[in-house]
Scaffold this active site. Structure first.
Site, PDB file in Angstrom:
ATOM      1  N   CYS A 382      14.363 -18.634  -3.347  1.00 53.48           N
ATOM      2  CA  CYS A 382      14.319 -19.453  -2.135  1.00 53.48           C
ATOM      3  C   CYS A 382      14.136 -20.925  -2.499  1.00 53.48           C
ATOM      4  O   CYS A 382      15.065 -21.543  -2.970  1.00 53.48           O
ATOM      5  CB  CYS A 382      13.252 -18.915  -1.179  1.00 53.48           C
ATOM      6  SG  CYS A 382      13.606 -19.360   0.522  1.00 53.48           S
ATOM      7  N   HIS A 508      14.401 -13.268  -0.592  1.00 55.15           N
ATOM      8  CA  HIS A 508      13.171 -12.895  -1.304  1.00 55.15           C
ATOM      9  C   HIS A 508      13.274 -11.464  -1.834  1.00 55.15           C
ATOM     10  O   HIS A 508      12.844 -10.530  -1.162  1.00 55.15           O
ATOM     11  CB  HIS A 508      11.964 -13.021  -0.372  1.00 55.15           C
ATOM     12  CG  HIS A 508      11.629 -14.427  -0.039  1.00 55.15           C
ATOM     13  ND1 HIS A 508      10.741 -15.178  -0.775  1.00 55.15           N
ATOM     14  CD2 HIS A 508      12.085 -15.240   0.937  1.00 55.15           C
ATOM     15  CE1 HIS A 508      10.652 -16.393  -0.257  1.00 55.15           C
ATOM     16  NE2 HIS A 508      11.463 -16.452   0.790  1.00 55.15           N
ATOM     17  N   GLU A 510      11.559 -10.030  -3.957  1.00 57.73           N
ATOM     18  CA  GLU A 510      10.261  -9.415  -4.262  1.00 57.73           C
ATOM     19  C   GLU A 510       9.802  -8.442  -3.185  1.00 57.73           C
ATOM     20  O   GLU A 510       9.029  -7.527  -3.449  1.00 57.73           O
ATOM     21  CB  GLU A 510       9.189 -10.491  -4.503  1.00 57.73           C
ATOM     22  CG  GLU A 510       8.774 -11.319  -3.294  1.00 57.73           C
ATOM     23  CD  GLU A 510       9.623 -12.571  -3.060  1.00 57.73           C
ATOM     24  OE1 GLU A 510      10.783 -12.577  -3.511  1.00 57.73           O
ATOM     25  OE2 GLU A 510       9.131 -13.527  -2.436  1.00 57.73           O
TER      26      GLU A 510
HETATM   27  N1  GLN Z   1      11.206 -24.608   2.375  1.00 60.69           N
HETATM   28  C1  GLN Z   1      12.460 -23.974   2.122  1.00 60.69           C
HETATM   29  C2  GLN Z   1      13.213 -23.640   3.394  1.00 60.69           C
HETATM   30  O1  GLN Z   1      12.640 -23.598   4.441  1.00 60.69           O
HETATM   31  C3  GLN Z   1      12.264 -22.721   1.278  1.00 60.69           C
HETATM   32  C4  GLN Z   1      11.559 -21.633   1.993  1.00 60.69           C
HETATM   33  C5  GLN Z   1      11.066 -20.548   1.065  1.00 60.69           C
HETATM   34  O2  GLN Z   1      10.987 -20.756  -0.136  1.00 60.69           O
HETATM   35  N2  GLN Z   1      10.693 -19.406   1.623  1.00 60.69           N
HETATM   36  O3  GLN Z   1      14.394 -23.375   3.330  1.00 60.69           O
END
Ligand code: GLN
Length: 549
Positions: A382, A508, A510
């Site tokens: 992310c 994600h 994970e």
């Molecule tokens: N801040 C970034 C976004 O909103 C990444 C979010 C995250 O890592 N979950 O896209």
């Protein structure tokens, strides 16, 4: 068979491992052939933890249907085959919100709306709805907080009443407590447990089973004493002894006969509990001797719970690769240009997890540049992917001052930008791009080979995204967009071809890793770390690495 309900409460202190205990019971019952689901009741007023700081609350766990939930749901999914949804996490905020909405609509027909029965009915209906929603034989409901807290009282009152709705024979109360060890007296103390059970009984709940967290095994005398004061049989007092490996907890409880007790008390049919997969997992987790150093670089690094699922997924991957992870936590705010980067030399892999806000971002970008130029396996998740794209744009594509508009709204090169669907969003809670979305993988790419299939579905939680305007320029310089939304509109995975292992994903992974089926990207990342470790043997290691810098 009629659905059975197991309620888990906690006493004496928080952080006793109530979530793991709940998940462990689920794990054992499932291994005995029963279908299990679990629920976490959180007594705070937030509607969900999505708006809370990870420093306060730890990780926000995202379900496939896009709910932002308590991290205990992660334990439930990792310890069982059940899939969690927004039905599996209930908060005081949700309960009050829905009762107040009903009151405003006039649903209560002029009644005075009160904690009992309206709030308690709403809680009971949520629990019943979960029992009816799927095909679970057993619903295990964990009540957050500690008995005696003001906040959890409505939940305790609701589960007391619940017995009369579904029958005592279909319910079971499990109380998880602590036996503190007092060094001077060389003794485990049972008094706090007695008091906490007394507090439960005062509100009308008699526990059926006690699970006592204890630093050392206690003998039959203590067991009898606890049983007598807490009004249970000695065989109903279990010991959750501190273990070196959390996956051993189900085995520890099984060895004390908890399955037989649950079967007897709830009149269940369990033929044989097969835990051989878990036994093998524990063996691999504790007996592997080869180590792989993985750096996790983020801003919540001093708060272990903030990256819970990341650390767990790394352990699943370690077990699959028969290695131990030497976890190096790197505070990205401290990553400057020079000497500080030397911490990266001893790594076999660098992982940059998700995050929000600009704090520590420049340190992450520097660390990624090091990984890219030194052949150090890199895994960006992310925000980690977004930083990798910024680094590539700046240092490979020559786009000076490229950035994400999250960190610099005036950047001349917004290579990461707000998703079009986010432009009209004003409320903070539950409004990100959340939950499961399909992703099509590029044939032959590193990501596709890791998964072994062409299409996957992964969980998301973000507002920003690779800006498609820059995609041609990034690709011309060698960035491979190896996963996209099926219609090609969003880039979900990026990787580098001429690098031992460099992958970033917008989702994600994970949240979908399981102890016995590690996530393919985590598995391959750790495998790449192991290859690097083996390629630079023993004594030459430090020297070889230094010469790379
Ligand atoms: N801040 C970034 C976004 O909103 C990444 C979010 C995250 O890592 N979950 O896209």
């Amino acid at each position: 068979m009629s659905t059975r309900y197991i309620f888990v409460t906690g006493g004496v202190v928080s952080s006793l491992g109530k979530g793991i205990t709940t998940a462990s019971m689920g794990c054992l019952l499932e291994a005995g052939g029963l279908r299990v689901t679990m629920m976490k009741c959180d007594p705070y007023i937030n509607v969900d933890p999505g708006t809370m700081s990870p420093f306060q609350h730890g990780e926000v766990y995202v379900t496939i249907d896009g709910a932002e939930t308590d991290l205990d749901l992660g334990h439930y999914e990792r310890f069982t085959a059940s899939t969690m949804s927004r039905l599996n996490n209930v908060t005081t905020g949700q309960i009050y919100k829905s009762v107040i909405d009903k009151e405003r609509r006039g649903d209560y027909l002029g009644a005075t709306v009160q904690v009992v029965p309206h709030i308690t009915d709403e809680i009971k209906n949520r629990i019943l709805a979960l029992g009816r929603s799927g095909s679970a034989d057993i619903v295990i409901v964990e009540i957050g907080g500690t008995v005696g807290d003001i906040e959890s009282l409505p939940f305790l009152e609701a589960i007391r009443q619940f017995v009369f709705d579904v029958g005592r024979e279909n319910t079971l109360f499990v109380h998880v407590t602590l036996l503190p060890y007092i060094g001077g007296a060389h003794e485990l103390k049972t008094k706090p447990t007695q008091h906490s059970v007394r507090a439960l009984r005062e509100i009308g709940i008699q526990p059926d089973l006690l699970i006592c967290r204890t630093p050392t095994r206690f003998g039959e005398d203590a067991q009898r004493k606890i049983a007598m004061f807490c009004n249970v049989a000695p065989s109903e007092v279990f010991q959750a002894i501190d273990v070196d490996e959390v996956h051993k907890i189900p085995l520890v409880l099984r060895d004390q006969g908890i399955v037989e007790t649950l079967v007897r008390k709830l009149n269940l049919e369990v033929l044989h509990t097969d835990m051989s997969g878990w036994e093998d997992l524990c063996r691999r987790l504790t007996e592997s001797t080869e180590t792989v150093s993985i750096g996790v670089a983020g801003k919540y690094i001093n708060h272990h719970d903030a990256y819970k699922s990341i650390y767990e997924a790394l352990r699943h991957a370690a077990a699959a690769n028969e290695v131990k992870i030497d976890l190096v936590k790197i505070d990205t705010e401290a990553l400057g240009d020079g000497e500080e980067l030397s911490v990266l030399r001893r790594l076999d892999g660098l992982l940059i997890p998700g995050g929000f806000g600009s704090r520590g971002v420049e340190g992450k970008i520097r660390a990624i540049q090091y990984a890219r130029t030194h052949g150090l396996p890199f895994f960006g998740i992310c925000l980690g992917l977004q930083c990798a794209v910024i680094e590539f744009a700046r240092n490979v594509c020559g786009l000076e001052d490229a950035n994400s508009t999250e960190f610099d709204e005036e950047t001349p090169h917004p290579v990461i930008d707000l998703l079009a669907t986010q432009r009209t969003v004003t409320n903070l809670g539950g409004t990100m791009r959340l939950g499961g979305y399909d992703c099509a993988l590029l044939e032959g790419s590193r990501a596709q080979r890791a998964y072994g299939v062409r299409d996957v579905r992964e969980r998301h939680r973000h507002r920003y995204e690779l800006n498609n305007r820059y995609r041609p320029r990034l690709e011309e310089h060698g960035l491979v967009c190896s996963g996209t939304a099926p219609d090609g509109s969003l880039v979900e995975i990026c990787e580098l071809r001429d690098h031992p292992w460099f992958v970033g994903c917008q989702f994600h992974p994970e949240f979908q890793s399981r102890p016995l089926s590690p996530h393919p990207l985590f598995r391959e990342f750790v495998a790449a770390g192991r290859r690097r470790r083996r390629s630079i043997p023993g004594g030459e290691r430090e020297g070889a690495r230094k010469s790379l810098v």
